[in-house]
Motif scaffolding. Structure first.
Motif, PDB file in Angstrom:
ATOM      1  N   UNK A  73      40.311  32.384  42.668  1.00 17.22           N
ATOM      2  CA  UNK A  73      40.245  33.082  41.386  1.00 17.22           C
ATOM      3  C   UNK A  73      39.000  33.974  41.366  1.00 17.22           C
ATOM      4  N   UNK A  74      39.178  35.251  41.031  1.00 16.52           N
ATOM      5  CA  UNK A  74      38.095  36.236  41.126  1.00 16.52           C
ATOM      6  C   UNK A  74      37.988  37.009  39.815  1.00 16.52           C
ATOM      7  N   UNK A  75      36.906  36.768  39.072  1.00 15.03           N
ATOM      8  CA  UNK A  75      36.659  37.457  37.811  1.00 15.03           C
ATOM      9  C   UNK A  75      35.697  38.614  38.075  1.00 15.03           C
ATOM     10  N   UNK A  76      36.208  39.842  37.975  1.00 16.26           N
ATOM     11  CA  UNK A  76      35.438  41.036  38.308  1.00 16.26           C
ATOM     12  C   UNK A  76      34.896  41.651  37.025  1.00 16.26           C
TER      13      UNK A  76
ATOM     14  N   UNK B 299      43.159  37.928  40.587  1.00 20.15           N
ATOM     15  CA  UNK B 299      42.218  38.945  40.128  1.00 20.15           C
ATOM     16  C   UNK B 299      42.278  39.111  38.614  1.00 20.15           C
ATOM     17  N   UNK B 300      41.116  39.104  37.988  1.00 20.70           N
ATOM     18  CA  UNK B 300      40.955  39.443  36.569  1.00 20.70           C
ATOM     19  C   UNK B 300      39.924  40.550  36.454  1.00 20.70           C
ATOM     20  N   UNK B 301      40.246  41.611  35.723  1.00 17.93           N
ATOM     21  CA  UNK B 301      39.242  42.593  35.348  1.00 17.93           C
ATOM     22  C   UNK B 301      38.658  42.169  34.007  1.00 17.93           C
ATOM     23  N   UNK B 302      37.481  41.561  34.036  1.00 25.25           N
ATOM     24  CA  UNK B 302      36.790  41.106  32.819  1.00 25.25           C
ATOM     25  C   UNK B 302      35.731  42.100  32.367  1.00 25.25           C
ATOM     26  N   UNK B 303      35.795  43.328  32.874  1.00 25.11           N
ATOM     27  CA  UNK B 303      34.858  44.367  32.440  1.00 25.11           C
ATOM     28  C   UNK B 303      35.162  44.790  31.009  1.00 25.11           C
ATOM     29  N   UNK B 304      34.131  45.245  30.313  1.00 30.48           N
ATOM     30  CA  UNK B 304      34.334  45.749  28.958  1.00 30.48           C
ATOM     31  C   UNK B 304      35.190  47.001  28.949  1.00 30.48           C
ATOM     32  N   UNK B 305      34.903  47.946  29.863  1.00 25.76           N
ATOM     33  CA  UNK B 305      35.554  49.257  29.798  1.00 25.76           C
ATOM     34  C   UNK B 305      35.917  49.837  31.161  1.00 25.76           C
ATOM     35  N   UNK B 306      35.421  49.261  32.240  1.00 27.82           N
ATOM     36  CA  UNK B 306      35.616  49.882  33.551  1.00 27.82           C
ATOM     37  C   UNK B 306      37.003  49.606  34.112  1.00 27.82           C
ATOM     38  N   UNK B 307      37.630  50.673  34.618  1.00 20.89           N
ATOM     39  CA  UNK B 307      38.887  50.576  35.344  1.00 20.89           C
ATOM     40  C   UNK B 307      38.592  50.573  36.846  1.00 20.89           C
ATOM     41  N   UNK B 308      39.425  49.873  37.591  1.00 22.59           N
ATOM     42  CA  UNK B 308      39.287  49.800  39.045  1.00 22.59           C
ATOM     43  C   UNK B 308      40.599  50.230  39.692  1.00 22.59           C
ATOM     44  N   UNK B 309      40.491  50.782  40.875  1.00 22.40           N
ATOM     45  CA  UNK B 309      41.644  50.948  41.756  1.00 22.40           C
ATOM     46  C   UNK B 309      41.255  50.315  43.078  1.00 22.40           C
ATOM     47  N   UNK B 310      41.757  49.117  43.305  1.00 23.53           N
ATOM     48  CA  UNK B 310      41.273  48.280  44.392  1.00 23.53           C
ATOM     49  C   UNK B 310      42.008  48.566  45.691  1.00 23.53           C
ATOM     50  N   UNK B 311      41.281  48.486  46.796  1.00 20.79           N
ATOM     51  CA  UNK B 311      41.852  48.537  48.134  1.00 20.79           C
ATOM     52  C   UNK B 311      41.060  47.572  49.010  1.00 20.79           C
ATOM     53  N   UNK B 312      41.713  47.053  50.056  1.00 18.49           N
ATOM     54  CA  UNK B 312      41.078  46.140  51.017  1.00 18.49           C
ATOM     55  C   UNK B 312      41.027  46.845  52.362  1.00 18.49           C
ATOM     56  N   UNK B 313      39.819  47.131  52.841  1.00 20.17           N
ATOM     57  CA  UNK B 313      39.639  48.000  54.004  1.00 20.17           C
ATOM     58  C   UNK B 313      38.865  47.249  55.087  1.00 20.17           C
ATOM     59  N   UNK B 314      39.367  47.293  56.329  1.00 20.86           N
ATOM     60  CA  UNK B 314      38.680  46.657  57.451  1.00 20.86           C
ATOM     61  C   UNK B 314      37.543  47.559  57.949  1.00 20.86           C
ATOM     62  N   UNK B 315      36.720  47.007  58.833  1.00 17.16           N
ATOM     63  CA  UNK B 315      35.602  47.775  59.386  1.00 17.16           C
ATOM     64  C   UNK B 315      36.061  49.017  60.135  1.00 17.16           C
ATOM     65  N   UNK B 316      37.280  48.972  60.721  1.00 12.11           N
ATOM     66  CA  UNK B 316      37.764  50.141  61.455  1.00 12.11           C
ATOM     67  C   UNK B 316      38.634  51.052  60.586  1.00 12.11           C
ATOM     68  N   UNK B 317      38.586  50.847  59.265  1.00  4.68           N
ATOM     69  CA  UNK B 317      39.220  51.785  58.346  1.00  4.68           C
ATOM     70  C   UNK B 317      40.663  51.502  57.995  1.00  4.68           C
ATOM     71  N   UNK B 318      41.220  50.378  58.458  1.00  7.38           N
ATOM     72  CA  UNK B 318      42.600  50.042  58.108  1.00  7.38           C
ATOM     73  C   UNK B 318      42.663  49.446  56.698  1.00  7.38           C
ATOM     74  N   UNK B 319      43.665  49.860  55.950  1.00 15.12           N
ATOM     75  CA  UNK B 319      43.885  49.256  54.640  1.00 15.12           C
ATOM     76  C   UNK B 319      44.903  48.134  54.761  1.00 15.12           C
ATOM     77  N   UNK B 320      44.535  46.933  54.305  1.00 13.49           N
ATOM     78  CA  UNK B 320      45.454  45.796  54.328  1.00 13.49           C
ATOM     79  C   UNK B 320      46.353  45.841  53.103  1.00 13.49           C
TER      80      UNK B 320
END
Length: 403
Positions: free
Chosen positions: A107-110, A170-191
Motif C-alpha cells: 500500500x503506497x500513499x503518495x 496506490x493512493x494520491x493523498x495530495x491536496x491538489x497535485x495530479x500525477x501521471x505515473x510511469x515505472x522506468x528501468x535504469x536502461x529506459x524501459x517502461x514496465x
C-alpha cells in the motif's frame, strides 16, 4: 483542533460518514453548534466533545479505501498536517485469485508537502491557528503544491524487491497535485502497470497501462513484474507531470532472484454493478467552476457555494441516475456513499483508466464526463464535492439527500 473522520469510499451510515459540521471538539472548545462557511449555521450538526463512535459496517466490495479529516473549511490544512491514512477491505474472493500478497503487496500513499528550514510543515493558511479564518493566501487559491514527494510519509523512498510480481496499491493523498505515473528501468524501459483494481475494488479484467494518471483521492491497484530487471537494477516510479525533484516519486531496487507463484487472472471479478444509461430515472447537469463567494474568490457547484443548511440534490433510495459533470479547470469529483461507473468523457468513450467501479472521477480542464450510479445503502444526508482540498474548503461541496 476540532476534527471529523470521513471514510472515503465507505458505504457508511450518514451519522458516521463524517459530515463537515459533525465535529468532535477538543477540551475547552465552546460547545456551541458549529458554523458553516463564513458563519453559516447548520441546524442538523451533531457535535461531541473529545470522543465519537463511528460505525463502518464494511458491507461492500474488497477495496483500498482511505480515511481523512473532513472538518468544515479546514479539511485541506488538516490533511496536509497528517490526518489521513489507508483502510483496506478484504474478502475471500479476492484472496483466492492468486494476486501478489504478503510482503509483495505494497500500500503506497503518495502526497506532496512543503517544509521549512527547521523541518516543519509549511502551509499558507490565512489563519495558521486553524481556528477562525479559513482559506489560503491568494497565490494558492487554485490548490497548494509541495516540492517534496512523500510515500507513506518518507521522502522519495527506495524499496528492495524480489525479481517477481508486486501489487502496488496506490493512493494520491495530495491536496491538489495530479500525477501521471510511469515505472522506468535504469536502461529506459517502461514496465507495464497492469491495473487490477480501481477506487471501489477489482476490475472485471486487467488493463495494462504504460502511464497512469491519478488525481487527488483516486486509488489504483496495479501489478508490476520485476522479473525482467537484473538483480541490482533499479526501477524508478516517476511523475510525468512533475518537474525538477517533483518528477521523482519512489524507486525499487531488485535485490534478489526469487520464486513467484502469483498470477494475474484474465477474469478478476464478476460482481461489479452493470448499471446502464437506460436504467436511469433522471439525468442531472452539474458544473464545477470558479466564482465569487460572499465577496471573495470561491469554487462553486452549479453556481453556488456550499451551504450546509441547503439541500442541493434529492434522490430516492434505490434510484439510478446519470450525472453529467463539466469543469473549468482540473476537478477530481468525489461522491460519498455511492460508487459509480464512468459512461463517457467529452462525448466520447471513457479512457482506459476509467474502468471499474469508482468514487472519484478526474475532470480535466474544460472537460465533461458522464457517470451512472445507484443510490442505495442508506437514507440520509451525504456530500459530493471536488477533492482538490483547497477547492472544497472554498465552497466546492454540495448536499445530497437520499430519502
Amino acid at each position: 483542533m476540532p476534527t471529523v473522520v470521513h471514510l472515503h469510499g465507505g458505504r457508511t451510515p450518514p451519522d458516521s460518514d463524517g459530515y463537515p459540521t459533525d465535529l468532535v471538539l477538543p477540551e475547552g472548545r465552546p460547545p456551541s453548534a458549529p458554523q458553516g462557511p463564513h458563519g453559516m449555521h447548520d441546524p442538523r450538526a451533531v457535535v461531541t466533545r473529545l470522543t465519537r463512535d463511528y460505525t463502518f459496517p464494511m458491507e461492500q466490495r474488497a477495496a483500498l479505501l482511505w480515511y481523512h479529516d473532513h472538518r468544515m473549511d479546514f479539511t485541506a490544512p488538516a490533511i496536509w498536517r497528517g490526518l489521513a491514512g489507508l483502510h483496506i477491505v478484504r474478502d475471500e474472493a479476492e484472496d483466492s485469485l492468486g494476486l501478489p500478497a504478503g510482503p509483495r503487496e505494497l500500500p503506497l500513499m503518495i502526497a506532496d508537502r512543503a517544509f521549512g528550514a527547521d523541518g516543519g510543515l509549511r502551509y499558507p493558511s490565512l489563519d495558521p491557528s486553524l481556528r477562525e479564518r479559513p482559506g489560503v493566501h491568494d497565490a494558492y487559491l487554485a490548490g497548494v503544491l509541495g516540492d517534496v514527494i512523500l510515500v507513506n510519509g518518507a521522502p522519495w523512498p527506495v524499496h528492495e524487491v524480489d525479481a517477481a510480481r508486486y501489487r502496488l496499491r496506490l493512493l494520491n493523498a495530495s491536496n491538489a497535485r495530479h500525477y501521471e505515473l510511469e515505472a522506468v528501468t535504469d536502461d529506459g524501459r517502461r514496465l507495464d502497470l497492469v491495473q487490477v483494481g480501481a477506487d471501489q475494488g477489482l476490475l472485471a479484467a486487467p488493463v495494462a497501462h504504460r502511464t497512469l494518471p491519478i488525481a487527488p483521492a483516486e486509488r489504483y491497484d496495479v501489478v508490476v513484474d520485476f522479473a525482467g530487471v537484473p538483480v541490482g537494477g533499479r526501477v524508478r516510479v516517476r511523475n510525468r507531470l512533475g518537474s525538477g525533484r517533483t518528477r521523482d516519486v519512489l524507486a525499487f531496487r531488485v535485490a534478489r532472484a526469487a520464486a513467484d507463484h502469483s498470477r494475474v487472472p484474465r477474469v478478476l471479478s464478476a460482481d461489479a454493478p452493470a448499471w446502464r444509461r437506460s436504467d436511469a430515472v433522471r439525468v442531472r447537469d452539474l458544473s464545477f467552476r470558479a466564482g465569487r463567494m460572499r465577496g471573495g474568490h470561491g469554487w462553486l457547484i452549479g453556481g453556488l457555494p456550499f451551504d450546509p443548511a441547503r439541500t442541493d440534490v434529492t434522490v430516492g433510495l434505490g434510484d439510478v441516475e446519470v450525472w453529467r459533470l463539466i469543469a473549468d479547470v482540473h476537478h477530481p469529483v468525489h461522491l460519498h456513499l455511492a460508487g459509480f461507473r464512468v459512461l463517457s468523457r467529452g462525448g466520447g468513450p471513457p479512457l482506459p483508466h476509467d474502468a471499474g467501479l469508482k468514487d472519484t472521477v478526474s475532470l480535466r480542464p474544460g472537460e465533461s464526463a458522464e457517470i451512472v450510479t445507484r443510490f442505495d445503502g442508506y437514507r440520509g444526508r451525504y456530500l459530493f464535492h471536488c477533492h482538490n482540498a483547497e477547492h472544497e474548503d472554498m465552497g466546492m461541496m454540495a448536499n445530497l439527500e437520499i430519502h
